[in-house]
Every structure is written in C-alpha cells, then in structure tokens.
Design an enzyme around this catalytic site. Structure first.
Site, PDB file in Angstrom:
ATOM      1  CG  HIS A  36      -2.010  -0.987   1.209  1.00 53.49           C
ATOM      2  ND1 HIS A  36      -2.873  -1.147   0.154  1.00 53.49           N
ATOM      3  CD2 HIS A  36      -2.371  -1.915   2.136  1.00 53.49           C
ATOM      4  CE1 HIS A  36      -3.721  -2.145   0.420  1.00 53.49           C
ATOM      5  NE2 HIS A  36      -3.435  -2.616   1.610  1.00 53.49           N
TER       6      HIS A  36
ATOM      7  CG  ASP B  35      -3.184  -8.218   0.753  1.00 53.66           C
ATOM      8  OD1 ASP B  35      -2.452  -8.510   1.719  1.00 53.66           O
ATOM      9  OD2 ASP B  35      -4.202  -7.491   0.859  1.00 53.66           O
TER      10      ASP B  35
ATOM     11  CG  HIS C 142      -6.822  -5.015   1.751  1.00 51.80           C
ATOM     12  ND1 HIS C 142      -6.333  -5.940   2.652  1.00 51.80           N
ATOM     13  CD2 HIS C 142      -7.968  -4.522   2.272  1.00 51.80           C
ATOM     14  CE1 HIS C 142      -7.159  -6.001   3.692  1.00 51.80           C
ATOM     15  NE2 HIS C 142      -8.162  -5.155   3.489  1.00 51.80           N
TER      16      HIS C 142
ATOM     17  CG  ASP D 262      -5.453  -9.753   3.401  1.00 46.06           C
ATOM     18  OD1 ASP D 262      -5.165 -10.272   2.305  1.00 46.06           O
ATOM     19  OD2 ASP D 262      -5.119  -8.584   3.709  1.00 46.06           O
TER      20      ASP D 262
HETATM   21 ZN   LIG Z   1      -4.482  -6.945   2.750  1.00 45.44          ZN
END
Ligand SMILES: [Zn+2]
Length: 310
Positions: A122, A159, A161, A243
């Site tokens: 991120h 991931d 996200h 996740d």
């Molecule tokens: Zn994540």
C-alpha cells in the site's frame, strides 16, 4: 535446489498500538508454522538507500526517518504507525526481498519466501498507508531490473486488498507486468479493471464480497494467468497476502488454504515454463493468526515441492 526463507528478528521492533491487526504475533505465527520445514534460512540484510531510491524519493525517506519516535508511536496515516524500531524493521523487509532476488537469480535457491513486517504493497511514492511504509515488492522488482538487468518481471498480488502502492510505484514501468486480485469495494478503493498502467502493463481483477475460491480460480484462469504466460517473465514476484481467507477479519472473501495451494501451483507452473521456476514471494497481509499460519504453510509447501523438483 530448495526454497530459501529470509526474515529477521528486527521485524518485531515494528510495534503497533494494542489491538491493531498488523501485530508482531502475525510474523510469530508464520515463523512457527514454517519451523519444521527444511528451508535455506537466512537473516534478511538491511535494505540499502540505493534500492529504496528506485521507488521513493530522498525527501520521503528523510520524512519517514524523521517521523520515527523516540518512544511510543507516531501516526503517519489513518491506520499506519511508526515505533522506535520501525525504520530498522522496514529495512529488513526491503533487504530481505532484494537478497532473495539476488539468491534466486544466482541459482542459489530455486525460489524464496520473505515473511517480514511491516508489509509494503500500500505504500505509494511519497505516502505511507495501509500499515505499509516502503514498497518492498516494487523495490525488489526495480532491483531485478536495474541491478540485475532483467527486462520482464511479473508481480502477482493476491492480497485481498488492492496493491495501490505497487501500482503507483510501477505505473510508468513497462518492464513489469503487475497483476492484482482484490475484493472490491474495499480499502483502499482503487484497483478497478480500467486501471491498466501507462503501458497497459497492469491487470486489476476486482472480486465481489462473498466470493469463493472457485470464483478466484475462474478469474485467474480467465484474466491473470494467460496474460502472465504471454508476458513470458524472467522472474515472478508475489505479494502474498493471506487475508482473502474466509476467517480473515478485515475482508469478506471465502478462500481456503487449498485455494492458496492451487494459486501458488499455477504461479509456479508459469515460472517453470518461462524462468526456470524463479519465484520470490513476500508476505503482505493476513490477520487471522490461525488462517495466516495455515495459508503461509500451504504456500511455502508448494514452493518447497516445486523447488525440490528443480
Ligand atoms: Zn491486505
């Protein structure tokens, strides 16, 4: 050959306030799950400023260094904190993944897994966010390109996200194919299919909340795996967040450990076809400790099986 593991106790110096999901116990759970595996184990070295500068400007590095608190925490983003040891921990993550690239490209290991923290995908060019400070995997990709002279590196980010940071850092980089699957809508709200990079070298595959492993397999089979195959990478990097597991508290996909096994096998198949099996995988998210441990073990088991065959 076999599989290398790069990590370092300094990663535990990166502390978060009590109750924060990105906690030291995550790395402890992964380390414990891999403890009995026959792996080539290395202490992650410190990443170099030269490596970071391929993705982040000097002023950003200085800003992060200056923000490190003498005690307690410094908040640098809505959910990203720095502790006194966070800079040291972050350097281990960068150094670990770059050293893993060095080792795998030199033939010293077939593939590698790099469980460190804080995670990286991120972190944007001059912005820490989403528990991430520096873009570890993007930095490793640039290291493979600029230091080792590769011309085609693929990154798979599974991931849950979107890897907005990796996308930002490599938006203008034609030598990297970046493929991300992620739940959408979800933090950080980027990753729509129309975000394709400056050179149409980015593949964003949003997945609906409640989606299953079967949905994931169909999406990878239709969209991501064929494009990586066509790209013919010389190295595959993985942003390995776990996740998307059904038990994860931060998202709503329903993957199982077996789905991470399948996905890792598919990525290794592509690596076998194009680049002598060369895969370097770095830990990103995963916040249910039991699921994280089980999925990381499933992932590394595949890397180890495939590495052993080489
Ligand atoms: Zn994540």
């Amino acid at each position: 050959m076999t599989t290398a593991l790069f990590t370092h106790p300094d990663c535990d110096l990166h502390k978060e306030p009590a109750g924060h999901p990105e906690q030291s116990a995550r790395l402890a759970a992964v380390t414990y799950a891999l403890a009995d595996m026959d792996l080539l184990r290395f202490d992650a070295p410190l990443g170099t400023e030269a490596a970071i500068l391929r993705c982040h400007p000097t002023a950003y590095i200085a800003r992060i260094r200056a923000a490190i608190p003498a005690q307690g925490w410094a908040q640098v983003d809505g959910d990203t904190y720095l502790a006194p040891g966070s800079f040291q921990a972050a350097l281990r993550g960068i150094g670990g993944v770059c050293a893993a690239v060095d080792l795998v490209l030199s033939g010293g290991a077939a593939n590698a897994f790099v469980p460190t923290r804080p995670p990286g995908h991120h972190a944007e060019t001059d912005t820490a966010m989403g528990f991430c400070v520096f873009g570890n995997v993007a930095i490793a990709a640039k290291h493979a390109l600029d230091h080792h002279g590769l011309t085609r590196v693929a990154i798979v980010d599974f991931d849950v996200h979107h890897g907005n940071g990796t996308q930002d850092l490599l938006w203008n980089e034609p030598r990297v194919l970046f493929a991300s699957s992620h739940q959408m809508p979800l933090y950080p709200s980027t990753g729509a299919a129309h975000e394709v990079g400056a050179h149409h070298q980015m593949i964003n595959v949003p997945l609906r909340a409640g989606g299953t492993g079967a949905d994931m397999r169909a999406a990878y089979t239709a969209h991501i795996l064929p494009q990586i195959d066509a790209f013919a990478p010389e190295l595959i990097l993985i942003s390995a967040g776990f996740d998307a597991h059904r038990d994860d508290p931060l998202a709503n996909l329903n993957w199982s450990a077996a789905d991470f096994t399948w996905l890792t096998q598919q990525i290794c198949d592509l690596a076998d076809r194009h680049c002598a099996g060369r895969v370097v995988s770095a830990l990103e998210g995963g916040y249910d400790l039991d699921a994280l441990a089980a999925c990381a073990a499933a992932h590394v088991t595949v890397l180890k099986e495939r590495g052993h065959d080489r």
